[in-house]
Write an enzyme that holds these catalytic residues in place. Structure first.
Site, PDB file in Angstrom:
ATOM      1  N   GLU A 181       0.792  -1.229   0.000  1.00  0.00           N
ATOM      2  CA  GLU A 181       0.000   0.000   0.000  1.00  0.00           C
ATOM      3  C   GLU A 181       0.826   1.282   0.000  1.00  0.00           C
ATOM      4  O   GLU A 181       0.811   2.041   0.985  1.00  0.00           O
ATOM      5  CB  GLU A 181      -0.959   0.011   1.199  1.00  0.00           C
ATOM      6  N   GLU A 239      -5.291  -8.790   0.600  1.00  0.00           N
ATOM      7  CA  GLU A 239      -6.007  -8.600   1.872  1.00  0.00           C
ATOM      8  C   GLU A 239      -7.490  -8.393   1.581  1.00  0.00           C
ATOM      9  O   GLU A 239      -7.847  -7.676   0.642  1.00  0.00           O
ATOM     10  CB  GLU A 239      -5.519  -7.359   2.630  1.00  0.00           C
TER      11      GLU A 239
HETATM   12  C1  GCO Z   1      -3.857  -2.067   5.375  1.00  0.00           C
HETATM   13  C2  GCO Z   1      -2.818  -2.871   5.975  1.00  0.00           C
HETATM   14  C3  GCO Z   1      -3.266  -3.705   7.119  1.00  0.00           C
HETATM   15  C4  GCO Z   1      -4.454  -3.233   7.905  1.00  0.00           C
HETATM   16  C5  GCO Z   1      -5.741  -3.687   7.293  1.00  0.00           C
HETATM   17  C6  GCO Z   1      -6.961  -3.241   8.023  1.00  0.00           C
HETATM   18  O1  GCO Z   1      -4.436  -2.483   4.390  1.00  0.00           O
HETATM   19  O2  GCO Z   1      -4.145  -0.989   5.888  1.00  0.00           O
HETATM   20  O3  GCO Z   1      -2.206  -3.637   5.013  1.00  0.00           O
HETATM   21  O4  GCO Z   1      -2.110  -3.698   7.868  1.00  0.00           O
HETATM   22  O5  GCO Z   1      -4.405  -3.697   9.188  1.00  0.00           O
HETATM   23  O6  GCO Z   1      -5.837  -3.169   6.009  1.00  0.00           O
HETATM   24  O7  GCO Z   1      -7.070  -1.858   8.063  1.00  0.00           O
END
Ligand code: GCO
Length: 448
Positions: A166, A353
């Site tokens: 990200e 994710e």
């Molecule tokens: C993100 C990160 C994660 C977060 C998840 C929930 O995407 O922000 O990769 O570390 O914990 O997304 O917010």
């Protein structure tokens, strides 16, 4: 009832990140990270929570891998803490830190779980922040050196690599909104950091090819789908711009070797500019093995006179929200995958994710009946499956998260896990959603 069956080799995974679970923040020679510094500074994180102990995974990784085994997880995505390996960010290697990841990776392999490594999930060594952090181009070389150490140590056995997690969030939340480490608030810095993160990705990808590695490497972006809040042409234009700043700003350099014109103009009008040598784009746009993204929610966009766009909930109450106040919008996952498939040349796609935070409670039987999370997963995976049927090259899915953990500025107040963690005792309990996932993996799909 109908049956949803995924392709034969579909990767069923779960994900975490070092700072969110490891703890042991100053053990075995680990250096300070920007998240150590940020969370130790009063006022930055909910109720002063820190990752000092987190899920104590550094000491409990064997138990955690055992739990993954019990769930039948096929692949585990975890990140490497850079200051564990190079306490000063560069120079002297800390063997003890590297040993931890060797032990972890070997045990995963012995357990039949495919390791998938994220090289940067936000815990920059503080020593490098002291020399300007990601605004300093030299840091992109230090990152490449760190990555080389990891690839040379684990490249033979780890088939899947994510360079940067990200870049948008790291750049904007950390350097514009100041709500993530290192807590800076400056637009020009933000764009420079975003660029240097992309450049770092490019340098490490080039290195990976030069080292003749057999695995796959890509980047992990945070993406959502954007819908106009009305059919007013101003809202439609705002929607395009909104996706431009978060999505195309990173996707276009990666796939087209250039920043999107309209967004460049948007920043020019705001009187922010930044510069970079043109040849950077050659590195940034090298072909990746896959495009990964993290998907949680989607947004409805409205025109805003000052900023150009703003996000609104067009029909409050119509859509469910998670504990993060993010709209539950599974259709957006389908629309996003098909958009990427169309616009960026049918890439191999990994959902790196996806998941949801809900208020979980242990009931009198000692169970966590997280019905809403299971529904969230079913709905999102159904849309992902539809995208595969419609021809998208979706190869895998990493559920966020394996266990409840340190949710950045929210501390331990948000629970994303399919395993419940009692943050006082470190006791782990598999939630009902975890059992649902176990069955889904075993059946390579589910009934709806
Ligand atoms: C993100 C990160 C994660 C977060 C998840 C929930 O995407 O922000 O990769 O570390 O914990 O997304 O917010």
């Amino acid at each position: 009832m109908s049956k949803i069956v995924f392709p034969k080799d579909f990767i069923w995974g779960s994900a975490t990140a070092a700072y969110q679970i490891e703890g042991a923040y100053n053990e075995d020679g680990k250096g300070e990270s920007i998240w150590d510094r940020f969370s130790h500074t009063p006022g930055n994180v909910f109720e002063g929570h820190t990752g000092d102990v987190a899920c104590d995974h550094y000491h409990r990784y064997e138990e955690d891998i055992q739990l993954m085994k019990e769930l039948g997880i096929k692949s585990y995505r975890y990140s490497i803490s850079w200051p564990r390996i190079f306490p000063d960010g560069k120079g002297k290697l800390n063997e003890k830190g590297l040993d931890f990841y060797k032990r972890l990776t070997n045990l995963l392999l012995e357990s039949g779980i495919t390791p998938a490594i994220t090289l940067y999930h936000w815990d920059l060594p503080q020593k490098l922040q002291d020399i300007g952090g990601w605004t300093n181009r030299d840091v992109t070389d230090y990152f490449t050196e760190f990555s080389e150490t990891i690839i040379r140590s684990l490249g033979d056995v780890v088939p899947m690599w994510f360079t940067i997690n990200e870049p948008f969030i790291a750049a904007f939340l950390g350097h514009l909104f100041g709500i993530h480490a290192p807590g800076i608030k400056d637009m020009r810095t933000t764009l420079q950091v975003g660029h240097n993160l992309l450049l770092s990705h490019g340098k490490v990808l080039k290195l990976y090819r030069e080292l003749n590695q057999k695995g796959q490497m890509g980047i992990s972006l945070n993406l959502s789908y954007k819908y106009p809040a009305s059919d007013d042409p101003a809202d439609i234009a705002a929607t395009n711009l909104s996706f431009g700043t978060v999505g195309r700003w990173f996707l276009d350099p990666l796939y087209k070797g250039q920043y999107p014109e309209d967004v460049l103009r948007y920043y020019e009008n705001m009187k922010v500019s930044f510069s970079y040598p043109e040849e950077d784009m050659k590195l940034i746009s090298q072909p990746m093995d896959f495009l990964a993204f993290n998907y949680y929610s989607s947004e409805f966009v409205k025109h805003d006179d000052e900023m150009g766009f703003t996000h609104i909930d067009p029909e409050p109450g119509k859509f469910e929200e998670t504990e993060m106040n993010w709209l539950v919008y599974p259709q957006g996952l389908y629309d996003l995958i098909m958009y990427l498939d169309r616009e960026y040349g049918k890439p191999n796609i990994i959902i790196s994710e996806n998941g949801a935070a809900y208020k979980d409670e242990i009931n009198s039987n000692g169970r966590i009946e997280d019905v809403k999370r299971t529904k969230y997963l079913i709905d999102h995976l159904s849309h992902a499956h539809r995208a595969i049927q419609d021809g998208a090259n979706l190869k895998g899915y990493y559920l966020w998260s394996l266990m409840d953990n340190f949710e950045w500025s929210f501390g331990y107040s948000k629970r994303f896990g399919i395993i419940y963690v009692d943050h006082e005792t470190q006791k782990r309990i598999i939630k009902d959603s975890g059992y649902w996932y176990k069955e889904t993996i075993a059946n390579n799909g589910f009934d709806i």
